[in-house]
Design an enzyme around this catalytic site. Structure first.
Site, PDB file in Angstrom:
ATOM      1  N   LEU A  77      49.222 -77.388   1.834  1.00  0.00           N
ATOM      2  CA  LEU A  77      50.018 -77.337   3.064  1.00  0.00           C
ATOM      3  C   LEU A  77      51.486 -77.699   2.838  1.00  0.00           C
ATOM      4  O   LEU A  77      52.229 -77.952   3.780  1.00  0.00           O
ATOM      5  CB  LEU A  77      49.396 -78.245   4.125  1.00  0.00           C
ATOM      6  N   CYS A  78      51.913 -77.689   1.589  1.00  0.00           N
ATOM      7  CA  CYS A  78      53.282 -78.029   1.221  1.00  0.00           C
ATOM      8  C   CYS A  78      54.180 -76.803   1.394  1.00  0.00           C
ATOM      9  O   CYS A  78      53.847 -75.710   0.951  1.00  0.00           O
ATOM     10  CB  CYS A  78      53.300 -78.512  -0.228  1.00  0.00           C
ATOM     11  N   HIS A  79      55.325 -76.998   2.036  1.00  0.00           N
ATOM     12  CA  HIS A  79      56.248 -75.890   2.270  1.00  0.00           C
ATOM     13  C   HIS A  79      56.973 -75.489   0.979  1.00  0.00           C
ATOM     14  O   HIS A  79      57.396 -76.375   0.227  1.00  0.00           O
ATOM     15  CB  HIS A  79      57.315 -76.286   3.287  1.00  0.00           C
ATOM     16  N   MET A 113      56.859 -84.595  -2.132  1.00  0.00           N
ATOM     17  CA  MET A 113      55.756 -84.035  -2.909  1.00  0.00           C
ATOM     18  C   MET A 113      56.253 -83.410  -4.215  1.00  0.00           C
ATOM     19  O   MET A 113      55.589 -83.502  -5.244  1.00  0.00           O
ATOM     20  CB  MET A 113      54.972 -83.007  -2.093  1.00  0.00           C
ATOM     21  N   GLU A 114      57.433 -82.823  -4.189  1.00  0.00           N
ATOM     22  CA  GLU A 114      58.003 -82.250  -5.407  1.00  0.00           C
ATOM     23  C   GLU A 114      58.312 -83.344  -6.421  1.00  0.00           C
ATOM     24  O   GLU A 114      58.052 -83.182  -7.624  1.00  0.00           O
ATOM     25  CB  GLU A 114      59.266 -81.436  -5.075  1.00  0.00           C
ATOM     26  N   ASP A 128      49.131 -85.468 -22.947  1.00  0.00           N
ATOM     27  CA  ASP A 128      48.686 -84.318 -23.746  1.00  0.00           C
ATOM     28  C   ASP A 128      49.339 -84.305 -25.130  1.00  0.00           C
ATOM     29  O   ASP A 128      48.670 -84.037 -26.131  1.00  0.00           O
ATOM     30  CB  ASP A 128      48.997 -83.017 -23.010  1.00  0.00           C
TER      31      ASP A 128
END
Length: 165
Positions: A77-79, A113-114, A128
């Site tokens: 739901l992130c724009h 969120m980014e 990793d």
């Protein structure tokens, strides 16, 4: 939680993307931080550029930048935003590496969120790149440290807050 309730649910309780079209585009910034704990030997190898897979921090920096740009592909739901800038910085300590991701935009919604995604993917990339010498590494303490812009105003985490889980 705000007094507006859960903004990603419609009146029937179904998931929805929040409508940001009425909002004005403004400058917004978010900073997230996290860390990957590792043996002192592993941290030393990273600091010396001696990990056999290559330059750990250079690869993690690019991975974090790419992740910030791809956040709406990962978070349902992130724009999608026009990401204007992504900065990834590292601090190597005796037994961990801290990652800080800063994301800026001029848009209708924030870039928290980014920034969190950029930080998380940079941490995963460090893991990793180093797992062949240290499988005991632990990723954690990913948190929003600062945000500016938007209707809710600025937020800054208290630096004395502990993030021990």
């Amino acid at each position: 939680m705000s007094d507006r309730g859960l903004t990603h649910l419609d009146p029937l309780g179904r998931a929805r993307m929040v409508d940001v079209t009425p909002k004005e585009a403004t400058h917004r910034r978010a900073i997230a931080r996290g860390r990957v704990s590792m043996s002192p030997e592993t941290a030393s190898l990273v600091a010396r550029g001696a990990i056999t897979k290559g330059d750990v921090l250079a690869v993690a920096r690019v991975a974090g930048i790419q992740a910030a740009k791809r956040t709406p592909d990962l978070i349902p739901l992130c724009h999608p935003l026009l990401v204007g800038s992504v900065l990834i910085n590292f601090r190597i300590e005796d037994s961990h590496i801290e990652v800080e991701a800063q994301v800026d935009t001029v848009d209708r919604t924030g870039v928290e969120m980014e920034a969190m995604t950029a930080c998380s993917v940079a941490l995963l990339t460090i893991y990793d790149m180093c797992k062949s010498v240290d499988r005991s590494m632990v990723i954690g303490e990913v948190a929003l440290w600062e945000k500016t812009g938007g209707r809710s105003g600025p937020y800054r985490r208290d630096p004395t807050d502990t993030l021990d889980f």
